[in-house]
Design an enzyme around this catalytic site. Structure first.
Site, short mmCIF file in Angstrom:
data_model
loop_
_atom_site.label_atom_id
_atom_site.label_comp_id
_atom_site.label_asym_id
_atom_site.label_seq_id
_atom_site.Cartn_x
_atom_site.Cartn_y
_atom_site.Cartn_z
N HIS A 276 -16.93 -105.38 40.14
CA HIS A 276 -16.27 -105.14 41.43
C HIS A 276 -16.61 -103.73 41.93
O HIS A 276 -16.90 -102.84 41.13
CB HIS A 276 -14.75 -105.24 41.28
CG HIS A 276 -14.23 -106.63 41.11
ND1 HIS A 276 -13.45 -107.01 40.04
CD2 HIS A 276 -14.37 -107.73 41.88
CE1 HIS A 276 -13.12 -108.29 40.17
NE2 HIS A 276 -13.67 -108.75 41.27
N CYS B 139 -6.75 -102.97 38.90
CA CYS B 139 -6.70 -104.45 38.93
C CYS B 139 -5.30 -104.99 38.65
O CYS B 139 -4.98 -106.12 39.01
CB CYS B 139 -7.62 -105.03 37.86
SG CYS B 139 -9.18 -104.20 37.72
C1 CIR Z 1 -12.08 -111.31 36.02
O1 CIR Z 1 -13.22 -111.41 35.54
O2 CIR Z 1 -11.81 -111.74 37.14
C2 CIR Z 1 -11.01 -110.64 35.20
N1 CIR Z 1 -11.23 -110.91 33.82
C3 CIR Z 1 -11.00 -109.16 35.46
C4 CIR Z 1 -10.66 -108.79 36.86
C5 CIR Z 1 -10.70 -107.32 37.09
N2 CIR Z 1 -10.25 -107.01 38.39
C6 CIR Z 1 -10.68 -106.00 39.12
O3 CIR Z 1 -11.62 -105.30 38.75
N3 CIR Z 1 -10.11 -105.81 40.31
#
Ligand code: CIR
Length: 253
Positions: free
Chosen positions: A161, A248
């Site tokens: 991201h 996140c």
């Molecule tokens: C994913 O791969 O969607 C989750 N395991 C981690 C999300 C992390 N979110 C973020 O960087 N905003």
């Protein structure tokens, strides 16, 4: 300044969450402890925190940032690009309806993860990633224009991201690492460079003048302190195992 945060407790199914990190399986009991402490820190920073119950249907549902983008003018329900995560948005629509009069939405074929959106004042940087496509990003910028807000698109090369490698700390200060260092668009900021061994700390979190930094990144913490902030360490190792960082784990507004 932020007044509210929304978080969701991790579920025991988080051990099956999406990941590219090769750091092992999260320890659920430890994740619960780290999450509770994270909530405590947000409260110490003056936020009223809404803690949503764990959602066992969605292993990654503790990463609420990806499901919406909150701006001072409206909330935007995202359309998460990972199929296993897409339905996480349904319950967030209801929750945000309690706080926002205006709710907008990203719709298919557009996809967008909130982790790809970085707010810097009235400007929104939107990463084009494996999760956020051009259509989703274009929809997002059209919504921002309705509210006299603007933005730029940033194609990503390596990171999951946009905010995996960038964090805006207000007062024109930007934490920056890796593939973003050479991008001329970020030259206008006071850049606080995060060296590669501590790259994970590029996802640190400004909350009302303080900055949450992942525990164990002393060089970055020192640089943030020298920029004039109180840095608060938060231990989030169990979320790092799922590619998740400090931002996140909450929505702030
Ligand atoms: C994913 O791969 O969607 C989750 N395991 C981690 C999300 C992390 N979110 C973020 O960087 N905003």
């Amino acid at each position: 300044m932020f007044k509210h945060a929304i978080v969701r407790k991790p579920c025991s199914e988080m051990v099956d969450g999406l990941t590219t990190a090769q750091l092992g399986t999260p320890d659920f009991a430890l994740a619960l402890k780290q999450h509770a402490r994270y909530v405590g820190i947000l409260e110490e920073c003056g936020l009223g925190v809404t803690v949503l119950e764990a959602d066992a249907r969605h292993p990654d549902s503790t990463f609420v940032e990806d499901v919406a983008v909150c701006t001072p003018q409206c909330a935007v329900i995202a359309n998460p690009g990972a199929p296993s995560r897409n339905a996480e948005k349904e319950s967030m629509r209801e929750v945000l309806g309690k706080f926002f009069d205006r709710i907008e939405e990203i719709t298919a074929p557009g996809t967008l993860d909130g982790g790809d959106v970085m707010m810097a004042g009235n400007h929104y940087y939107v990463g084009i990633s494996e999760r956020t496509n051009r259509e989703g990003a274009a929809q997002f910028l059209r919504i921002m224009q309705k509210y006299q807000l603007n933005g730029s698109l940033i194609p990503l090369k390596k990171v999951l991201h946009l905010k995996t490698g960038l964090s805006f700390l207000e007062k024109n200060n930007l934490l920056i690492t890796g593939e973003f260092l050479d991008n001329a668009i970020f030259k206008r900021f006071n850049r606080i460079v995060v060296d590669e061994p501590e790259g994970y700390a590029a996802n640190s979190l400004w909350v009302n003048g303080k900055v949450l930094v992942p525990k164990g990144h002393p060089a970055t913490k020192g640089r943030i302190e020298r920029a004039g902030y109180t840095a608060i360490e938060a231990d989030v190792t169990e979320f790092q195992k799922l590619d998740g960082g400090l931002s996140c784990l909450s929505l702030r507004f």
